[in-house]
Scaffold this active site. Structure first.
Site, PDB file in Angstrom:
ATOM      1  N   ASN A 210       0.800  -1.241   0.081  1.00  0.00           N
ATOM      2  CA  ASN A 210       0.080  -0.043   0.031  1.00  0.00           C
ATOM      3  C   ASN A 210       1.064   1.190   0.093  1.00  0.00           C
ATOM      4  O   ASN A 210       2.142   1.072   0.055  1.00  0.00           O
ATOM      5  CB  ASN A 210      -0.768  -0.051   1.146  1.00  0.00           C
ATOM      6  CG  ASN A 210      -0.116  -0.031   2.370  1.00  0.00           C
ATOM      7  OD1 ASN A 210       0.454   1.051   2.893  1.00  0.00           O
ATOM      8  ND2 ASN A 210      -0.222  -1.126   3.304  1.00  0.00           N
ATOM      9  N   ASP A 279      -3.778  -6.714   5.132  1.00  0.00           N
ATOM     10  CA  ASP A 279      -4.928  -7.584   5.658  1.00  0.00           C
ATOM     11  C   ASP A 279      -4.840  -8.880   4.972  1.00  0.00           C
ATOM     12  O   ASP A 279      -5.681  -9.706   5.574  1.00  0.00           O
ATOM     13  CB  ASP A 279      -6.315  -6.598   5.585  1.00  0.00           C
ATOM     14  CG  ASP A 279      -6.629  -5.716   6.391  1.00  0.00           C
ATOM     15  OD1 ASP A 279      -5.986  -5.730   7.636  1.00  0.00           O
ATOM     16  OD2 ASP A 279      -6.857  -4.762   5.871  1.00  0.00           O
ATOM     17  N   LYS A 289      10.657 -16.659  -9.972  1.00  0.00           N
ATOM     18  CA  LYS A 289      10.119 -15.672 -10.561  1.00  0.00           C
ATOM     19  C   LYS A 289       8.873 -16.316 -11.443  1.00  0.00           C
ATOM     20  O   LYS A 289       9.359 -17.186 -12.183  1.00  0.00           O
ATOM     21  CB  LYS A 289      10.802 -14.764 -11.410  1.00  0.00           C
ATOM     22  CG  LYS A 289      10.089 -13.610 -12.048  1.00  0.00           C
ATOM     23  CD  LYS A 289      11.117 -12.597 -13.002  1.00  0.00           C
ATOM     24  CE  LYS A 289      10.145 -11.724 -13.846  1.00  0.00           C
ATOM     25  NZ  LYS A 289      11.151 -11.273 -14.663  1.00  0.00           N
ATOM     26  N   PHE A 323      -4.794   3.420  14.759  1.00  0.00           N
ATOM     27  CA  PHE A 323      -5.308   4.484  13.708  1.00  0.00           C
ATOM     28  C   PHE A 323      -6.243   3.727  12.817  1.00  0.00           C
ATOM     29  O   PHE A 323      -6.495   2.386  12.706  1.00  0.00           O
ATOM     30  CB  PHE A 323      -4.059   4.734  12.533  1.00  0.00           C
ATOM     31  CG  PHE A 323      -3.218   5.994  13.023  1.00  0.00           C
ATOM     32  CD1 PHE A 323      -2.439   5.984  14.350  1.00  0.00           C
ATOM     33  CD2 PHE A 323      -3.040   7.113  12.287  1.00  0.00           C
ATOM     34  CE1 PHE A 323      -1.890   7.095  14.706  1.00  0.00           C
ATOM     35  CE2 PHE A 323      -2.281   8.236  12.897  1.00  0.00           C
ATOM     36  CZ  PHE A 323      -1.701   8.261  13.991  1.00  0.00           C
ATOM     37  N   LYS A 337     -13.598   0.095  15.103  1.00  0.00           N
ATOM     38  CA  LYS A 337     -12.403  -0.391  15.571  1.00  0.00           C
ATOM     39  C   LYS A 337     -12.026  -0.167  16.983  1.00  0.00           C
ATOM     40  O   LYS A 337     -11.428  -1.174  17.481  1.00  0.00           O
ATOM     41  CB  LYS A 337     -11.349   0.260  14.384  1.00  0.00           C
ATOM     42  CG  LYS A 337     -11.456  -0.481  12.947  1.00  0.00           C
ATOM     43  CD  LYS A 337     -10.654   0.208  11.887  1.00  0.00           C
ATOM     44  CE  LYS A 337     -11.050  -0.331  10.481  1.00  0.00           C
ATOM     45  NZ  LYS A 337     -10.396   0.355   9.647  1.00  0.00           N
TER      46      LYS A 337
HETATM   47  O1  PMT Z   1       2.678   6.425   6.329  1.00  0.00           O
HETATM   48  P1  PMT Z   1       2.064   7.704   5.785  1.00  0.00           P
HETATM   49  O2  PMT Z   1       2.142   7.835   4.275  1.00  0.00           O
HETATM   50  O3  PMT Z   1       2.581   9.006   6.477  1.00  0.00           O
HETATM   51  O4  PMT Z   1       0.356   7.234   6.006  1.00  0.00           O
HETATM   52  C1  PMT Z   1      -0.006   7.405   7.329  1.00  0.00           C
HETATM   53  C2  PMT Z   1      -1.138   6.466   7.486  1.00  0.00           C
HETATM   54  C3  PMT Z   1      -2.323   6.789   6.415  1.00  0.00           C
HETATM   55  C4  PMT Z   1      -0.411   5.026   7.111  1.00  0.00           C
HETATM   56  C5  PMT Z   1      -1.761   6.611   8.790  1.00  0.00           C
HETATM   57  O5  PMT Z   1      -2.058   7.794   9.347  1.00  0.00           O
HETATM   58  C6  PMT Z   1      -2.787   5.445   9.000  1.00  0.00           C
HETATM   59  O6  PMT Z   1      -4.046   5.745   8.881  1.00  0.00           O
HETATM   60  N1  PMT Z   1      -2.431   4.156   9.740  1.00  0.00           N
HETATM   61  C7  PMT Z   1      -3.344   3.105   9.805  1.00  0.00           C
HETATM   62  C8  PMT Z   1      -3.339   2.283   8.535  1.00  0.00           C
HETATM   63  C9  PMT Z   1      -4.314   1.094   8.532  1.00  0.00           C
HETATM   64  O7  PMT Z   1      -3.721  -0.033   8.547  1.00  0.00           O
HETATM   65  O8  PMT Z   1      -5.501   1.318   8.867  1.00  0.00           O
HETATM   66  P2  PMT Z   1      -6.574   0.313   9.118  1.00  0.00           P
HETATM   67  O9  PMT Z   1      -7.876   1.113   9.378  1.00  0.00           O
HETATM   68  O10 PMT Z   1      -6.535  -0.786   7.939  1.00  0.00           O
HETATM   69  O11 PMT Z   1      -6.187  -0.657  10.384  1.00  0.00           O
HETATM   70  C10 PMT Z   1      -6.645  -0.161  11.717  1.00  0.00           C
HETATM   71  C11 PMT Z   1      -5.554  -0.425  12.678  1.00  0.00           C
HETATM   72  O12 PMT Z   1      -5.345  -1.821  12.721  1.00  0.00           O
HETATM   73  C12 PMT Z   1      -4.175   0.194  12.715  1.00  0.00           C
HETATM   74  O13 PMT Z   1      -3.711   0.945  13.905  1.00  0.00           O
HETATM   75  C13 PMT Z   1      -3.365  -0.835  12.029  1.00  0.00           C
HETATM   76  O14 PMT Z   1      -2.131  -0.638  12.116  1.00  0.00           O
HETATM   77  C14 PMT Z   1      -3.929  -2.003  12.467  1.00  0.00           C
HETATM   78  N2  PMT Z   1      -3.862  -3.407  11.865  1.00  0.00           N
HETATM   79  C15 PMT Z   1      -4.442  -3.550  10.689  1.00  0.00           C
HETATM   80  C16 PMT Z   1      -4.222  -4.874  10.124  1.00  0.00           C
HETATM   81  C17 PMT Z   1      -3.441  -5.968  10.604  1.00  0.00           C
HETATM   82  N3  PMT Z   1      -3.226  -6.882  10.034  1.00  0.00           N
HETATM   83  N4  PMT Z   1      -2.693  -5.640  11.912  1.00  0.00           N
HETATM   84  C18 PMT Z   1      -2.815  -4.205  12.467  1.00  0.00           C
HETATM   85  O15 PMT Z   1      -2.500  -3.991  13.692  1.00  0.00           O
END
Ligand code: PMT
Length: 400
Positions: A210, A279, A289, A323, A337
């Site tokens: 991503n 995810d 490859k 986040f 969340k």
């Molecule tokens: O890195 P930058 O370019 O500065 O961009 C910043 C950002 C957009 C990445 C940041 O501000 C942000 O939003 N980070 C969270 C990205 C994310 O994965 O969001 P989510 O809504 O999919 O996940 C929710 C939370 O679960 C997040 O805290 C994530 O770290 C966590 N997660 C998600 C999936 C997973 N398998 N394990 C996790 O721990």
């Protein structure tokens, strides 16, 4: 919000090829709202004219103790007393030796003896000079006397040699000075931050990922370190420099990130999960490859471990901050969340807006708390947003 805003900074410039970088440093301090006065050694004036600093700083440059302007004679005391910090960049072997031995034989060395504010010194010289025992001994003395030493960078130097001795970029020096001004309200706290994307490889040359640049997570790590925390940053692949004072652990995949974070969770007081973790990961990873054909290709994916869910399930004493990267229904999704992952706070951001989310220098964060309350921040640079987040962790979570 900017720790440098409104501060009085004295910038000392010595005679070195890097003296030109001090002009840019002066501009950065001014842009951040500081009032800067410049002191130059006689040799510095061989490299950059004092008129340049005078025009940009809006103050006379302090160059000599006697002669010329009569009020220059007490300037070393007046400027030293008014200073919130003194930064010497570049600092030569000569000034380092004089300061370590309390010698006061020109405007800069005399002023330095009268300074009680933080003193930051940025050595810059030829590698052999820098590594010379006498110079290193003098730097040790200065460090023992409470000076903050900004170590020089490595690379090709103006004299043609390669090694340590290069004056760091003005932005880096600026950040180190800002760090000196930051409150130390996270001293004694162990903070674990994740940042950047993960990569899920399909074969050795292709992966699913991503657009996370790591900027937001690195800003959080830097802000916490500046505020005195012991910071570990678990980072996916990014092109960013490790912030000063931060311990960095590099990972590539979601599985590696899960392992690194879960292994360290018991040693953390606060965990802030900024990383954009994949995810899904391919169910099978070819170790060669995959040859392209005329037809399409389908890749079966399986769920990765949701690290935050796992942290929420296992947490004992830790404050857990997540986040939420959303393209719609920010509030609804972030609150869902927050609850499902057992968090203390979540920062939601819209990622389909060029001034927030992925890869931008700014962000527009919305904080949601356990008690159902929320707060919408205006657009600000990611470091400022990180500081507000830490402010709220202190006021809304730790103090309650
Ligand atoms: O890195 P930058 O370019 O500065 O961009 C910043 C950002 C957009 C990445 C940041 O501000 C942000 O939003 N980070 C969270 C990205 C994310 O994965 O969001 P989510 O809504 O999919 O996940 C929710 C939370 O679960 C997040 O805290 C994530 O770290 C966590 N997660 C998600 C999936 C997973 N398998 N394990 C996790 O721990």
């Amino acid at each position: 919000m900017k720790p440098i805003s409104g501060k009085q900074i004295v910038l000392g410039v010595c005679g070195g090829i890097a003296a030109y970088k001090s002009v840019e440093l002066l501009r950065l301090f001014q842009k951040a709202g500081a009032d800067v006065k410049v002191v130059m050694t006689e040799n510095a004036q061989q490299f950059v004219g004092s008129m340049t600093f005078e025009a940009i700083s809006g103050h006379p440059v302090f160059r000599e103790m006697y002669g010329g302007n009569p009020d220059a004679q007490m300037r070393h005391i007046a400027w030293a007393e008014a200073a919130d910090a003194v930064v010497i960049a570049p600092a030569t072997a000569n000034i380092i030796g004089k300061l370590a031995n309390g010698i006061a034989d020109d405007a800069l060395t005399t002023l330095m003896l009268a300074v009680t504010a933080p003193k930051i010194i940025c050595p810059s010289m030829n590698t052999h000079m820098y590594e010379n025992r006498a110079v290193q001994r003098n730097l040790d003395v200065l460090e023992g006397d409470g000076y903050v030493i900004v170590d020089p960078g490595e690379g090709e130097l103006a004299c043609g040699s390669v090694g340590a001795g290069r004056l760091p970029e003005p932005e880096y020096i600026f950040d180190r000075v800002a760090g000196v001004f930051s409150p130390k309200d996270f001293k004694g706290k162990r903070v674990l931050v994740t940042a950047g994307p993960t990569r899920e490889f399909i074969d050795p040359v292709r992966f699913v990922s991503n657009p996370s640049s790591g900027k937001m997570g690195y800003a959080v790590a830097k802000a916490a370190a500046d505020r005195g925390a012991d910071v570990t940053l678990v980072s996916g692949p990014t092109g960013l420099e490790t912030p000063f004072g931060v311990r960095r652990v590099d990972v590539v995949s979601a599985a590696e990130m899960a392992e690194a974070v879960l292994a360290r969770m018991n040693d953390a007081d606060i965990i802030i999960k900024v990383a954009a973790v994949a995810d899904y990961t391919p169910m099978e990873k070819a170790n060669y490859k995959i040859k392209k054909t005329d037809g399409g290709i389908s890749v079966s994916m399986e769920r990765t471990v949701d690290i935050l869910v796992e942290l929420g399930r296992r947490k004992t004493h830790q404050i857990l901050v997540g986040f939420a990267a959303e393209t719609q229904d920010l509030k609804k999704n972030a609150l869902e969340k927050l609850k499902r992952k057992n968090l203390d706070m979540i920062a939601g951001n819209l990622v389909n807006d060029s001034s927030s989310g992925f890869n931008s220098d700014t962000n527009k964060l919305n904080f949601f708390y356990k008690d159902g309350s929320m707060e919408e921040l205006p657009e600000m640079d990611k470091e400022a947003a990180a500081h507000v987040m830490l402010d709220r962790i202190t006021s809304r979570i730790i103090r309650r």
